[in-house]
Design a protein around this motif. Structure first.
Motif, PDB file in Angstrom:
ATOM      1  N   ASP A 211      -4.727   6.621  -2.290  1.00 37.03           N
ATOM      2  CA  ASP A 211      -4.165   5.445  -1.624  1.00 37.03           C
ATOM      3  C   ASP A 211      -4.197   4.336  -2.659  1.00 37.03           C
TER       4      ASP A 211
ATOM      5  N   THR B  94       0.476  11.675  -4.153  1.00 33.59           N
ATOM      6  CA  THR B  94      -0.176  12.959  -4.380  1.00 33.59           C
ATOM      7  C   THR B  94       0.223  13.451  -5.759  1.00 33.59           C
TER       8      THR B  94
ATOM      9  N   ASN C 222       0.797   5.833  -0.636  1.00 34.78           N
ATOM     10  CA  ASN C 222       0.015   7.043  -0.879  1.00 34.78           C
ATOM     11  C   ASN C 222       0.710   7.858  -1.941  1.00 34.78           C
TER      12      ASN C 222
ATOM     13  N   ASP D  34      -8.481   4.620  -2.139  1.00 39.55           N
ATOM     14  CA  ASP D  34      -9.117   5.833  -1.642  1.00 39.55           C
ATOM     15  C   ASP D  34      -8.647   7.012  -2.483  1.00 39.55           C
ATOM     16  N   CYS D  35      -9.501   8.016  -2.608  1.00 43.75           N
ATOM     17  CA  CYS D  35      -9.155   9.152  -3.463  1.00 43.75           C
ATOM     18  C   CYS D  35      -9.846  10.406  -2.948  1.00 43.75           C
TER      19      CYS D  35
ATOM     20  N   LYS E  86       0.837  -1.199   0.000  1.00 45.04           N
ATOM     21  CA  LYS E  86       0.000   0.000   0.000  1.00 45.04           C
ATOM     22  C   LYS E  86       0.876   1.255   0.000  1.00 45.04           C
TER      23      LYS E  86
ATOM     24  N   LYS F 246      -5.164  13.101  -3.993  1.00 44.23           N
ATOM     25  CA  LYS F 246      -4.486  12.290  -2.963  1.00 44.23           C
ATOM     26  C   LYS F 246      -5.051  10.887  -3.069  1.00 44.23           C
TER      27      LYS F 246
END
Lengths: 79, 326
Positions: free
Chosen positions: B262, B247, B245, B270-271, B243, B260
């Motif tokens: 994930d 940007t 993150n 996720d967004c 996983k 942003k």
């Protein structure tokens, strides 16, 4: 009887290892010799086999965690 | 020790060969040795995050293959100007030992008058410059040690596919790589070509033995299947990524926008979108469309196309938006 699973020391220089992946989940039945998890130390990926047969009762770390040699990673209930 | 002549330059096949020998074939000999090379390839460590390691656009445009290893360590670039060596040894080493495998390689290089040494980071160096990376795994009761040898590798391509697309960073990177990394061919008193180098190294490491196993048609069939199903698959090369993150920021006529994201196992989990963009669309529609999408340009384009972005974004098309996100 409950047995601890510890981070093995795979090299003289090794102080910590990264738990790279779990092959079993908490609650799962494991047999002696089955691969429990994989660890990565400097450029080496190693499969770690279970020394016991039983149920993987508790796991204290997740994939990606850096763990000191001898630290307890999981508990197997052999009853 | 037994030698397997492998003239394939397909990295998927070559990794499948190692894997097949360990998990299926299990030859009776204690040790198997292979000396091989690849077309331009990026080899990622088993638990590395592929997307973060490479310049995927450059790799795609230039036909550079991307493959995940089963061993630890970092990302390397290999091409037809270099060689890889593999030792597959029966039994699990009690403790991690690199010297055992690197020793014979150093010996071979010394016969060519190349002053190779082993440094404390498990790297091989000539006058302090690295020319070989090594990694291992312990799998199915076997220890696999493999390493790379830079003989006449294109460092410019190496830097370009490992760094972001920025001219200044690339030119700095090439300079810095040339200060830290070297090709064996630069240190030969009597020049030899890439194939002669292979012949001499194999002879030296095999210590004159001609013990050889020839792959059968049945072997090749299984190896090709493993190459296709495992090593060439998106799931193995990208899907296994941990996983992370990310940007991403973009500027366009309509304003500024930040994503942003994930990314988990290669998919957007996720967004959140921020920005001073202009439009009437509920931005959630876009973030919801992106969640669950595979993190590559094609899938993202597809996901965005399903949303009517004209309502949400002023003067921006699907391609531009996809470029910002991925």
């Amino acid at each position: 009887m409950k047995k601890n699973v510890q981070m093995p020391k795979l090299g003289e220089q090794m102080e910590t290892g990264v738990l790279a992946a779990w092959n079993k989940e908490a609650g799962e039945v494991v047999k002696k010799g089955e691969v429990l998890f994989e660890i990565e130390t400097e450029k080496v990926v190693s499969e770690v086999e279970s020394m016991e047969s039983g149920v993987l009762e508790e796991v204290f770390f997740e994939a990606g965690d850096e763990i000191k040699v001898d630290e307890i990673i999981a508990v197997i209930n052999c009853d | 020790m037994i030698y397997i002549e492998n003239n394939s330059t397909d990295p998927f096949f070559n990794f499948a060969l190692e894997y097949y020998l360990i998990t299926e074939k299990q030859l009776p000999e204690d040790q198997v040795f292979i000396f091989w090379r690849t077309e331009p390839t990026l080899m990622i460590g088993k638990y590395q995050n592929t997307i973060e390691e490479i310049n995927e656009d450059f790799a795609k445009q230039n036909g550079i293959k991307v493959v995940r290893r089963i061993t630890g360590g970092g990302t390397i670039y290999t091409d037809m100007g270099g060689w890889q060596f593999s030792f597959i040894t029966k039994g699990l080493a009690e403790t991690i030992d690199f010297n055992k495998y690197i020793g014979p390689v150093i010996e071979g290089l010394k016969k060519l008058d190349v002053p190779a040494e082993f440094n404390s980071r498990n790297d091989l160096v000539i006058h302090g410059k690295k020319f070989s990376g090594n990694a291992q795994c312990m799998l199915n009761g076997y220890t696999l040690h493999h390493g790379s040898l830079l003989f006449n590798t294109d460092f410019e391509q190496m830097v370009k596919c490992l760094t972001v697309d920025d001219y200044k960073i690339i030119s700095k990177g090439i300079k810095s790589v040339k200060e830290r990394v070297t090709n064996i061919s630069e240190h030969l008193k009597n020049p030899i070509d890439t194939n002669t180098f292979r012949k001499l190294m194999v002879e030296s490491i095999m210590q004159g033995s001609r013990a050889e196993y020839k792959l059968t048609a049945a072997d090749l069939e299984r190896i090709n299947a493993i190459a296709r199903e495992k090593f060439a698959s998106w799931e193995w090369n990208y899907g296994k990524s941990p996983k992370f993150n990310i940007t991403r920021t973009g500027r366009f006529d309509g304003g500024k926008m930040e994503f942003k994201l994930d990314v988990n196992n290669g998919k957007i989990s996720d967004c959140t979108i921020y920005g001073d963009f202009f439009g009437t669309m509920d931005i959630k529609v876009l973030s919801e469309a992106l969640i669950g999408t595979t993190y590559n340009k094609e899938s993202i384009k597809k996901a965005i196309t399903a949303v009517d972005i004209k309502q949400g974004f002023y003067q921006i098309n699907v391609d531009e938006l996809a470029d910002i996100i991925c």
